[in-house]
Design a protein around this motif. Structure first.
Motif, mmCIF file in Angstrom:
data_model
loop_
_atom_site.group_PDB
_atom_site.id
_atom_site.type_symbol
_atom_site.label_atom_id
_atom_site.label_comp_id
_atom_site.label_asym_id
_atom_site.label_seq_id
_atom_site.Cartn_x
_atom_site.Cartn_y
_atom_site.Cartn_z
ATOM 1 N N ALA A 1 46.848 47.257 -35.707
ATOM 2 C CA ALA A 1 47.047 48.451 -36.538
ATOM 3 C C ALA A 1 46.076 48.453 -37.715
ATOM 4 O O ALA A 1 45.482 49.491 -38.041
ATOM 5 N N MET A 2 45.907 47.304 -38.343
ATOM 6 C CA MET A 2 44.971 47.213 -39.471
ATOM 7 C C MET A 2 43.536 47.457 -39.009
ATOM 8 O O MET A 2 42.755 48.111 -39.702
ATOM 9 N N GLU A 3 43.185 46.947 -37.834
ATOM 10 C CA GLU A 3 41.855 47.175 -37.277
ATOM 11 C C GLU A 3 41.657 48.649 -36.937
ATOM 12 O O GLU A 3 40.539 49.172 -37.051
ATOM 13 N N ALA A 4 42.715 49.332 -36.532
ATOM 14 C CA ALA A 4 42.632 50.770 -36.257
ATOM 15 C C ALA A 4 42.292 51.528 -37.533
ATOM 16 O O ALA A 4 41.454 52.440 -37.514
ATOM 17 N N ILE A 5 42.923 51.148 -38.627
ATOM 18 C CA ILE A 5 42.633 51.809 -39.908
ATOM 19 C C ILE A 5 41.173 51.579 -40.305
ATOM 20 O O ILE A 5 40.483 52.517 -40.722
ATOM 21 N N ALA A 6 40.714 50.347 -40.159
ATOM 22 C CA ALA A 6 39.322 50.036 -40.508
ATOM 23 C C ALA A 6 38.353 50.839 -39.639
ATOM 24 O O ALA A 6 37.347 51.358 -40.146
ATOM 25 N N ALA A 7 38.648 50.960 -38.357
ATOM 26 C CA ALA A 7 37.787 51.738 -37.457
ATOM 27 C C ALA A 7 37.791 53.208 -37.852
ATOM 28 O O ALA A 7 36.739 53.858 -37.882
ATOM 29 N N ALA A 8 38.951 53.736 -38.173
ATOM 30 C CA ALA A 8 39.051 55.145 -38.583
ATOM 31 C C ALA A 8 38.277 55.379 -39.882
ATOM 32 O O ALA A 8 37.605 56.404 -40.028
ATOM 33 N N ARG A 9 38.354 54.434 -40.800
ATOM 34 C CA ARG A 9 37.617 54.551 -42.062
ATOM 35 C C ARG A 9 36.109 54.664 -41.790
ATOM 36 O O ARG A 9 35.386 55.342 -42.508
ATOM 37 N N ASN A 10 35.669 54.007 -40.713
ATOM 38 C CA ASN A 10 34.253 54.033 -40.333
ATOM 39 C C ASN A 10 33.943 55.129 -39.313
ATOM 40 O O ASN A 10 32.894 55.101 -38.667
ATOM 41 N N LYS B 1 42.694 50.372 -30.651
ATOM 42 C CA LYS B 1 43.463 49.416 -31.449
ATOM 43 C C LYS B 1 44.913 49.862 -31.600
ATOM 44 O O LYS B 1 45.828 49.041 -31.549
ATOM 45 N N LEU B 2 45.127 51.154 -31.773
ATOM 46 C CA LEU B 2 46.500 51.672 -31.825
ATOM 47 C C LEU B 2 47.218 51.427 -30.500
ATOM 48 O O LEU B 2 48.389 51.048 -30.482
ATOM 49 N N HIS C 1 52.091 50.003 -37.588
ATOM 50 C CA HIS C 1 51.569 50.860 -36.521
ATOM 51 C C HIS C 1 51.770 52.340 -36.862
ATOM 52 O O HIS C 1 50.839 53.139 -36.739
ATOM 53 N N ASP C 2 52.978 52.681 -37.277
ATOM 54 C CA ASP C 2 53.258 54.081 -37.612
ATOM 55 C C ASP C 2 52.349 54.572 -38.735
ATOM 56 O O ASP C 2 51.810 55.687 -38.674
ATOM 57 N N LEU C 3 52.178 53.742 -39.745
ATOM 58 C CA LEU C 3 51.289 54.127 -40.853
ATOM 59 C C LEU C 3 49.834 54.207 -40.397
ATOM 60 O O LEU C 3 49.098 55.097 -40.830
ATOM 61 N N ALA C 4 49.423 53.304 -39.531
ATOM 62 C CA ALA C 4 48.050 53.330 -39.023
ATOM 63 C C ALA C 4 47.777 54.614 -38.244
ATOM 64 O O ALA C 4 46.683 55.194 -38.345
ATOM 65 N N GLU C 5 48.756 55.074 -37.482
ATOM 66 C CA GLU C 5 48.600 56.348 -36.771
ATOM 67 C C GLU C 5 48.387 57.488 -37.770
ATOM 68 O O GLU C 5 47.496 58.335 -37.579
ATOM 69 N N GLU C 6 49.204 57.524 -38.798
ATOM 70 C CA GLU C 6 49.101 58.586 -39.802
ATOM 71 C C GLU C 6 47.774 58.512 -40.559
ATOM 72 O O GLU C 6 47.123 59.542 -40.782
ATOM 73 N N ILE C 7 47.380 57.322 -40.944
ATOM 74 C CA ILE C 7 46.124 57.160 -41.688
ATOM 75 C C ILE C 7 44.936 57.544 -40.814
ATOM 76 O O ILE C 7 43.992 58.192 -41.282
ATOM 77 N N THR C 8 44.988 57.180 -39.535
ATOM 78 C CA THR C 8 43.915 57.560 -38.610
ATOM 79 C C THR C 8 43.810 59.083 -38.518
ATOM 80 O O THR C 8 42.707 59.645 -38.552
ATOM 81 N N GLU C 9 44.947 59.746 -38.424
ATOM 82 C CA GLU C 9 44.935 61.212 -38.383
ATOM 83 C C GLU C 9 44.369 61.810 -39.671
ATOM 84 O O GLU C 9 43.637 62.806 -39.632
#
Length: 106
Positions: A26-35, A44-45, A92-100
């Motif tokens: 989940a943390m890696e998903a956020i980092a990927a989305a940031r990039n 990652k999600l 995970h739930d927060l990572a989904e929201e942050i990715t969106e």
């Protein structure tokens, strides 16, 4: 034959492992989305969900055993492992929201 407590320790360690894997993904998903790498973020999600589902299967087995009248040794370590899984689900739930959110911003 396993000693008393060995089986529950294996369950505990497996739950902690899956919880850790899910949280890390989940943390890696956020980092990927940031990039702006939304394809990687989704992978990652997906990995996070897979780890959470495996942990949930183990928890469901324990619940089924107890419902069937079998004694399930509940230890502080088992409760701690359950906390790891719940924490991973929250990440995970927060990572989904942050990715969106990153998708909307970009």
């Amino acid at each position: 034959m396993s000693k008393p407590g060995e089986e529950i320790m294996e369950v505990v360690m497996t739950l902690i492992m899956y919880g850790g894997d899910a949280r890390s993904s989940a943390m890696e998903a956020i980092a990927a989305a940031r990039n702006n790498d939304f394809e990687r973020a989704q992978k990652k999600l997906d990995g996070s969900v897979e780890a959470i589902n495996k942990a949930h299967e183990i928890q469901t087995e324990l619940l089924a055993k107890e419902a069937d009248g079998q004694k399930v040794e509940v230890t502080l370590l088992l409760v701690h492992a359950g906390d790891h899984v719940m924490n991973a689900m929250t990440y995970h739930d927060l990572a989904e929201e942050i990715t969106e959110l990153y998708k909307r911003i970009n």
